[in-house]
Design a protein around this motif. Structure first.
Motif, PDB file in Angstrom:
ATOM      1  N   LYS A 145     -34.493  43.420 -16.057  1.00  0.00           N
ATOM      2  CA  LYS A 145     -34.854  44.382 -17.104  1.00  0.00           C
ATOM      3  C   LYS A 145     -34.083  45.693 -16.974  1.00  0.00           C
ATOM      4  N   SER A 146     -34.045  46.271 -15.775  1.00  0.00           N
ATOM      5  CA  SER A 146     -33.341  47.550 -15.611  1.00  0.00           C
ATOM      6  C   SER A 146     -31.836  47.375 -15.786  1.00  0.00           C
ATOM      7  N   SER A 147     -31.322  46.257 -15.338  1.00  0.00           N
ATOM      8  CA  SER A 147     -29.891  45.987 -15.489  1.00  0.00           C
ATOM      9  C   SER A 147     -29.523  45.837 -16.960  1.00  0.00           C
ATOM     10  N   LYS A 188     -28.607  38.873 -21.839  1.00  0.00           N
ATOM     11  CA  LYS A 188     -29.665  38.452 -20.904  1.00  0.00           C
ATOM     12  C   LYS A 188     -29.299  37.116 -20.250  1.00  0.00           C
ATOM     13  N   THR A 239     -31.046  47.160 -19.521  1.00  0.00           N
ATOM     14  CA  THR A 239     -31.139  48.487 -20.132  1.00  0.00           C
ATOM     15  C   THR A 239     -29.852  49.262 -19.884  1.00  0.00           C
ATOM     16  N   PHE A 240     -29.393  49.259 -18.635  1.00  0.00           N
ATOM     17  CA  PHE A 240     -28.174  49.982 -18.293  1.00  0.00           C
ATOM     18  C   PHE A 240     -26.955  49.380 -18.987  1.00  0.00           C
ATOM     19  N   ASN A 243     -32.928  48.820  -6.205  1.00  0.00           N
ATOM     20  CA  ASN A 243     -34.088  48.247  -6.898  1.00  0.00           C
ATOM     21  C   ASN A 243     -33.676  47.406  -8.108  1.00  0.00           C
ATOM     22  N   PRO A 244     -32.831  46.401  -7.897  1.00  0.00           N
ATOM     23  CA  PRO A 244     -32.320  45.630  -9.035  1.00  0.00           C
ATOM     24  C   PRO A 244     -33.375  44.761  -9.701  1.00  0.00           C
ATOM     25  N   SER A 245     -33.275  44.672 -11.007  1.00  0.00           N
ATOM     26  CA  SER A 245     -34.095  43.746 -11.786  1.00  0.00           C
ATOM     27  C   SER A 245     -33.307  43.407 -13.048  1.00  0.00           C
ATOM     28  N   LYS A 286     -24.883  50.847  -9.903  1.00  0.00           N
ATOM     29  CA  LYS A 286     -26.131  51.203  -9.241  1.00  0.00           C
ATOM     30  C   LYS A 286     -27.282  50.250  -9.563  1.00  0.00           C
ATOM     31  N   CYS A 287     -27.353  49.782 -10.796  1.00  0.00           N
ATOM     32  CA  CYS A 287     -28.495  48.949 -11.192  1.00  0.00           C
ATOM     33  C   CYS A 287     -28.505  47.588 -10.473  1.00  0.00           C
TER      34      CYS A 287
END
Length: 77
Positions: A47-49, A16, A51-52, A43-45, A38-39
């Motif tokens: 949190k989603s990054s 993080k 996770t990936f 729609n990057p963030s 892609k992350c």
């Protein structure tokens, strides 16, 4: 007896923290151009990054390599 310092530049740094510093320095647009995943581009963030990257070793390695290569830039600013 002295404790030896780790020579690993990532020792003690969370994914993080790595991601937050890269996004702060480069922004998601530039980060998505440097590390084509892609992350970072859709729609990057954080949190989603995260996770990936936690599920995808090759992508995490690319991000960690970029972080190590960018350390001197972070220090200068």
């Amino acid at each position: 007896m002295e404790k030896q310092k780790s020579k690993d530049p990532l020792h003690g740094i969370t994914l993080k923290t790595i991601l937050e510093q890269l996004v702060e320095y480069y922004g998601f647009d530039t980060l998505g151009e440097i590390v084509k995943i892609k992350c970072f581009n859709e729609n990057p963030s954080i949190k989603s990054s995260l996770t990936f990257l936690r599920k995808t070793d090759w992508a995490r390695l690319k991000v960690e390599e970029l972080y190590i290569d960018s350390l001197s830039k972070f220090i200068k600013e």
